[in-house]
Motif scaffolding. Structure first.
Motif: not given
Ligand code: HEM
Length: 424
Positions: A183-207
């Protein structure tokens, strides 16, 4: 009704209710020793995000624990109460029953109590320990630091310290610590942000779920691939240890996703916050330049002053009294170390950044069984390697007066914009 989205701690998965959420009332306790938690209905998420510290001052002065409807939790703001929680996992569980973090990343060590937690923690082996850092990681961090400082210099004055240097530097370090050679550091940053967004998805946004699930799948695939490779070609990474450790694949996946979510932002944020603090306190900057041993003090003072993880969750296992406040069994708590670290009962003149203050233990790395496993590696990459090089190689480093820096957040707090100038 407000439409401000819920505030969430990406690493820890704690989430605040939206402002229009119906305020719940604390349940009654059978314990008669303490008093009811005061209700802080004046606390607003948007105010916390902008600058939580005046709010923490008022909360701490009133009581060590409040029921905060906007956050849908009890907020624990005194040092004594936060410390008590960290030291007593029998009464304060890390295994929250309702946890979006578990849904987004799986059930990691951070959400387990002992004895299960210790098995996962042991599986990380020696990778993050001081001996391995000294023998192995320091040289790698130095090379990465040189590379990303060169990229910052090439970009020229006006570059953003956070996004043009601190984020790629810490992302690349974490990629190698984890063992993602695919992987690349860009992958790490993208994985980190999207997984983090999932942990905060209380609005249950399907996207949001779709992006988190896509990253989760990518991480699973990358792990599967690397476990096979590292079993034959071992190195010092976390995945290399895990390739030979008898632990279920599900636990490996969850722990790595938690580490991707939590091991990238915090070193990035403490690096940027410390540089910002020194640039705005010139007499302390002059002192560290004269005596580089003081960079370690600057790091510790920085994480005390602005805890990169400001709050993390716990749940009471029984009716109890915490610092004189009654709490029912199953109460959802937010341990606000960002507030505890500025408790005037412990720290003199706590709102000031002062690298010369008397040494007292802060709570920025948590405590007890979940004490941050990455503490030593964060100190090495930031205090030992990055800070001296940043000030040594960028003469006249200063904040860009034309474009003000911005610091934001409360569950996670750090610089989100920091354009800098230097003489070249
Ligand atoms: C300045 C940087 C960092 C700060 C302030 C920080 C803060 C924290 C805190 C507060 C916790 C405990 C949360 C809780 O009890 O719920 C924690 C746990 C953890 N951190 Fe860090 N962290 C940092 C860097 C890192 C890095 C670089 C890594 C990995 C490379 C890492 C790996 C972990 C792990 C694996 C845990 C879980 C420990 C357990 O449950 O036993 N951290 N961190």
């Amino acid at each position: 009704m407000s439409t401000i989205p819920p505030a969430t701690c990406p690493f820890t998965g704690t989430t605040a209710a939206p402002l229009d959420a119906k305020a719940s009332t604390p349940a009654a306790s059978t314990d008669t020793d303490g008093r009811e938690a005061p209700v802080a209905d004046w606390v607003r998420i948007e105010d916390l995000r902008r600058n939580p510290f005046p709010i923490y001052q008022r909360l701490r002065a009133e009581a060590p624990v409040h029921w905060v409807p906007a956050v849908n939790r009890y907020m624990v703001t005194s040092y004594a109460a936060a410390h008590e929680i960290e030291q007593d996992e029998a009464r304060f569980s890390a295994n929250e029953r309702e946890s979006l973090m578990k849904r987004a990343m799986g059930h990691s060590m951070l959400r387990k109590d002992n004895p299960e937690h210790q098995i996962d923690r042991d599986s990380y082996g020696a990778t993050l320990r001081p001996g391995t850092i000294k023998k192995h990681w320091n040289a790698i961090f130095e090379a990465n630091n040189t590379k990303y400082l060169e990229e910052l210099k090439a970009k020229g004055p006006g570059a953003d310290f956070v996004w043009d240097y601190a984020a790629p530097y810490t992302g690349e370090n974490l990629r190698l610590i984890c063992g993602f050679h695919n992987a690349t550091h860009q992958d790490m940053q993208r994985w980190s942000q999207t997984l983090i967004d999932g942990t905060g998805n209380y609005a249950d946004d399907p996207q949001v779920w779709a992006k988190a699930a896509a990253s989760s799948d990518e991480v699973d695939t990358a792990i599967d691939e690397m476990l096979v490779y590292l079993a034959k070609n071992p190195d010092h990474s976390l995945l290399s240890n895990l390739a030979s450790f008898p632990i279920p694949l599900e636990a490996i996946r969850a722990n790595l996703k938690m580490t991707i979510g939590g091991g990238l932002n915090e070193p990035r944020d403490v690096l940027s916050t410390t540089v910002w603090a020194l640039l705005t306190h010139p007499e302390q900057l002059a002192a560290v330049k004269t005596d580089p041993a003081l960079y370690a003090k600057a790091f510790e003072e920085s994480v005390r002053w602005v805890a990169p993880i400001g709050m993390y969750p716990r749940e009471t296992t029984r009716d109890l009294v915490l610092e004189g406040i009654r709490l029912p069994a199953g109460a959802r708590l937010g341990v606000v170390v960002g507030a505890a670290n500025r408790d005037p009962q412990v720290f003199e003149d706590p709102e000031s950044f002062n690298i010369f203050r008397p040494k007292k233990p802060h709570l920025a790395f948590g405590g007890g069984v979940h004490f941050c496993a990455g503490t030593w590696i964060a100190r090495a990459q930031v205090a030992q390697i990055a800070l001296p090089q940043v000030f040594g190689q960028l003469p006249g480093l200063r904040l860009d007066p034309e474009t003000p820096s911005v610091d934001e957040g409360w569950v996670f707090r750090g610089m989100t914009r920091m354009p800098v100038l230097w003489n070249h």
